[in-house]
Design an enzyme around this catalytic site. Structure first.
Site, PDB file in Angstrom:
ATOM      1  N   GLU A 150       4.160  -8.402  -4.750  1.00 42.09           N
ATOM      2  CA  GLU A 150       4.112  -8.599  -6.205  1.00 42.09           C
ATOM      3  C   GLU A 150       5.438  -9.086  -6.799  1.00 42.09           C
ATOM      4  O   GLU A 150       5.995  -8.471  -7.719  1.00 42.09           O
ATOM      5  CB  GLU A 150       3.611  -7.306  -6.876  1.00 42.09           C
ATOM      6  N   ASN A 193       2.710 -11.082  -0.615  1.00 42.13           N
ATOM      7  CA  ASN A 193       1.449 -10.529  -1.111  1.00 42.13           C
ATOM      8  C   ASN A 193       1.503 -10.380  -2.626  1.00 42.13           C
ATOM      9  O   ASN A 193       2.521  -9.937  -3.178  1.00 42.13           O
ATOM     10  CB  ASN A 193       1.234  -9.144  -0.456  1.00 42.13           C
ATOM     11  N   HIS A 229      -7.987  -8.395  -6.314  1.00 41.24           N
ATOM     12  CA  HIS A 229      -8.607  -7.402  -7.210  1.00 41.24           C
ATOM     13  C   HIS A 229      -9.282  -8.236  -8.296  1.00 41.24           C
ATOM     14  O   HIS A 229      -8.672  -8.589  -9.304  1.00 41.24           O
ATOM     15  CB  HIS A 229      -7.548  -6.461  -7.802  1.00 41.24           C
ATOM     16  N   GLU A 257      -6.726  -7.049  -0.437  1.00 46.51           N
ATOM     17  CA  GLU A 257      -7.041  -5.808  -1.184  1.00 46.51           C
ATOM     18  C   GLU A 257      -8.289  -5.988  -2.058  1.00 46.51           C
ATOM     19  O   GLU A 257      -8.340  -5.581  -3.195  1.00 46.51           O
ATOM     20  CB  GLU A 257      -5.858  -5.384  -2.062  1.00 46.51           C
ATOM     21  N   ASP A 259     -11.350  -5.877  -4.244  1.00 48.66           N
ATOM     22  CA  ASP A 259     -12.322  -5.050  -4.941  1.00 48.66           C
ATOM     23  C   ASP A 259     -12.749  -5.851  -6.172  1.00 48.66           C
ATOM     24  O   ASP A 259     -12.069  -6.806  -6.576  1.00 48.66           O
ATOM     25  CB  ASP A 259     -11.805  -3.646  -5.306  1.00 48.66           C
TER      26      ASP A 259
HETATM   27  O1  G3I Z   1      -2.024  12.361  -1.878  1.00 50.33           O
HETATM   28  C1  G3I Z   1      -0.612  12.438  -2.012  1.00 50.33           C
HETATM   29  C2  G3I Z   1      -0.145  13.874  -2.129  1.00 50.33           C
HETATM   30  O2  G3I Z   1      -0.464  14.565  -0.910  1.00 50.33           O
HETATM   31  C3  G3I Z   1       1.347  13.860  -2.340  1.00 50.33           C
HETATM   32  O3  G3I Z   1       1.821  15.179  -2.492  1.00 50.33           O
HETATM   33  C4  G3I Z   1       1.693  13.047  -3.570  1.00 50.33           C
HETATM   34  C5  G3I Z   1       3.203  12.970  -3.723  1.00 50.33           C
HETATM   35  O4  G3I Z   1       3.514  11.953  -4.669  1.00 50.33           O
HETATM   36  O5  G3I Z   1       1.224  11.697  -3.417  1.00 50.33           O
HETATM   37  C6  G3I Z   1      -0.171  11.621  -3.202  1.00 50.33           C
HETATM   38  O6  G3I Z   1      -0.409  10.301  -2.857  1.00 50.33           O
HETATM   39  C7  G3I Z   1      -0.646   9.374  -3.889  1.00 50.33           C
HETATM   40  C8  G3I Z   1      -1.596   8.359  -3.267  1.00 50.33           C
HETATM   41  O7  G3I Z   1      -1.799   7.244  -4.122  1.00 50.33           O
HETATM   42  C9  G3I Z   1      -2.929   9.004  -2.932  1.00 50.33           C
HETATM   43  O8  G3I Z   1      -3.598   9.305  -4.107  1.00 50.33           O
HETATM   44  C10 G3I Z   1       0.663   8.704  -4.288  1.00 50.33           C
HETATM   45  O9  G3I Z   1       1.467   9.623  -5.001  1.00 50.33           O
HETATM   46  C11 G3I Z   1       0.357   7.494  -5.182  1.00 50.33           C
HETATM   47  O10 G3I Z   1       1.552   6.780  -5.475  1.00 50.33           O
HETATM   48  C12 G3I Z   1      -0.577   6.561  -4.423  1.00 50.33           C
HETATM   49  O11 G3I Z   1      -0.924   5.475  -5.270  1.00 50.33           O
HETATM   50  C13 G3I Z   1      -1.225   4.260  -4.566  1.00 50.33           C
HETATM   51  C14 G3I Z   1      -0.491   3.133  -5.311  1.00 50.33           C
HETATM   52  O12 G3I Z   1      -0.811   1.854  -4.721  1.00 50.33           O
HETATM   53  C15 G3I Z   1       1.006   3.325  -5.241  1.00 50.33           C
HETATM   54  O13 G3I Z   1       1.404   3.386  -3.892  1.00 50.33           O
HETATM   55  C16 G3I Z   1      -2.728   4.020  -4.583  1.00 50.33           C
HETATM   56  O14 G3I Z   1      -3.377   4.985  -3.762  1.00 50.33           O
HETATM   57  C17 G3I Z   1      -3.019   2.626  -4.039  1.00 50.33           C
HETATM   58  O15 G3I Z   1      -4.408   2.329  -4.149  1.00 50.33           O
HETATM   59  C18 G3I Z   1      -2.220   1.570  -4.799  1.00 50.33           C
HETATM   60  O16 G3I Z   1      -2.457   0.341  -4.142  1.00 50.33           O
HETATM   61  C19 G3I Z   1      -1.851  -0.822  -4.742  1.00 50.33           C
HETATM   62  C20 G3I Z   1      -1.290  -1.679  -3.623  1.00 50.33           C
HETATM   63  O17 G3I Z   1      -0.361  -0.950  -2.858  1.00 50.33           O
HETATM   64  C21 G3I Z   1      -0.693  -2.957  -4.192  1.00 50.33           C
HETATM   65  N1  G3I Z   1      -1.679  -3.699  -5.003  1.00 50.33           N
HETATM   66  C22 G3I Z   1      -2.247  -2.878  -6.090  1.00 50.33           C
HETATM   67  C23 G3I Z   1      -2.902  -1.633  -5.521  1.00 50.33           C
HETATM   68  C24 G3I Z   1      -3.577  -0.812  -6.602  1.00 50.33           C
HETATM   69  O18 G3I Z   1      -2.612  -0.342  -7.503  1.00 50.33           O
END
Ligand code: G3I
Length: 348
Positions: A150, A193, A229, A257, A259
């Site tokens: 990004e 990406n 997306h 990615e 969706d």
């Molecule tokens: O589940 C853990 C938990 O166990 C832990 O204690 C906590 C600590 O911060 O984190 C939790 O994980 C979270 C994870 O999602 C699962 O829910 C993370 O905090 C959170 O940051 C993470 O968010 C992800 C986000 O990117 C940031 O990394 C999303 O799942 C993920 O779908 C999203 O994906 C992004 C791509 O990387 C880039 N393109 C856009 C896409 C959607 O935003």
């Protein structure tokens, strides 16, 4: 080109004429129908859930850790590295014979705190050390990396400004990450990406100009990752137009990615359900056909951002609530109408 959809509709039409009930399409695994790896993202918290795991292992051949290989999961506040979560993901992929895509080494939205207070020399050293350490650790396990995620501004007007670009240069920080990653793992396929490349033609054009700039500078960019997306309300042809332009570079192309939300985050959504689903089917069909129109050597992988609708990040965002249906399989693991759109656009 005869597609699965045209053949299927032909046979359905014949069956209808003959009065026989339409035979449901044979439910073959996606990975056996796509002519390239079928990718999916997921997170270690899902690995113990049989419903998720069995679906992923049956349908997909490539895995992207949804967050465990990002800086937020690896780089501790004191600058030390914690690979425990990423290792669990690498082990899962190896155990189940899934090709592993690394996501993402450098991202504007992460790392600011850990790098705060470093002077320019220390910042550059820490930057190189991070990329080298992560890429080296998974050499031979990760086949490809989203090296920079990004980089283009939200509105497509130039590149983002953030802690990486301010410390190391708007283009130079990108080149540096690719150079270090390539040194660490010369076999890895290295991607730039980004998202909204189809939804916002101006952003797609800026992204491709950045690719051209990097290639002219000799940067080892091997692939284009278009997150896809999808905004299903965009005009017909935008998706195909971006893929035609992107293909010109001869690089690997990763739908990284995918969706396709049925919801609109722009306004009160008054579209009838049938209209939203028709839009989703039309745009997902266009994307799949555009991807399939690429030369085979450029089709890196076709990855969806979640296995089942409830797994989608779109159903985890508090603002959006739940109930969106943006993926190929529903909560029970059954194929959705979006799955039919993808399969229908594949060659017969
Ligand atoms: O589940 C853990 C938990 O166990 C832990 O204690 C906590 C600590 O911060 O984190 C939790 O994980 C979270 C994870 O999602 C699962 O829910 C993370 O905090 C959170 O940051 C993470 O968010 C992800 C986000 O990117 C940031 O990394 C999303 O799942 C993920 O779908 C999203 O994906 C992004 C791509 O990387 C880039 N393109 C856009 C896409 C959607 O935003």
């Amino acid at each position: 080109m005869a597609t699965r959809r045209s053949v299927l509709s032909g046979s359905l039409a014949l069956a209808a004429c003959a009065g026989a009930p339409a035979a449901p399409a044979a439910a073959r695994p996606l990975k056996d129908m796509l002519p390239c790896p079928a990718g999916v993202c997921g997170m270690s918290g899902q690995f113990a859930e049989a419903g998720w795991r069995d679906l992923v292992v049956r349908e997909f051949s490539q895995f992207t850790p949804e967050w465990e290989m990002k800086m937020e999961a690896i780089l501790r506040p004191d600058g030390s590295l914690d690979f425990s979560r990423a290792d669990v993901c690498a082990d899962f992929a190896a155990r189940h014979g899934l090709r592993l895509h690394g996501h993402a080494l450098i991202w504007y939205s992460q790392g600011a705190d850990q790098f705060a207070g470093l002077d320019k020399a220390a910042f550059g050293e820490a930057y190189d050390r991070y990329v080298l350490a992560v890429t080296s650790r998974y050499r031979g396990k990760v086949v490809s990396w989203d090296v920079v995620n990004e980089a283009v501004a939200e509105d497509g007007d130039g590149l983002r400004s953030h802690h990486w670009s301010q410390a190391l240069g708007e283009i130079d920080h990108i080149r540096r990450a690719f150079d270090v990653a390539h040194t660490a793992d010369p076999q890895a396929v290295l991607f730039l990406n980004d998202y909204n490349l189809e939804n916002l033609p101006r952003k797609g054009a800026t992204f491709l100009r950045l690719v051209e700039t990097l290639l002219k500078a000799g940067t080892p960019v091997h692939g284009i990752g278009t997150q896809s997306h999808l905004d299903v309300e965009i005009a017909e042809g935008q998706i195909a137009g971006f893929f035609r332009e992107a293909a010109e570079f001869g690089l690997q192309i990763h739908v990284s990615e995918l969706d396709a939300s049925l919801k609109s985050d722009r306004r009160l959504d008054l579209r009838p359900d049938g209209q939203r689903r028709a839009q989703q089917a039309a745009r997902v069909t266009e994307l799949t056909e555009a991807f399939m129109a690429l030369p085979a050597a450029q089709r890196f992988a076709f990855t969806v951002w979640g296995a089942r609708d409830p797994d989608s990040w779109l159903n985890r965002d508090a603002r959006a609530g739940s109930g969106d249906e943006p993926l190929l399989f529903d909560a029970s693991g059954a194929p959705t109408s979006m799955h039919a759109a993808v399969v229908g656009a594949l060659p017969a």
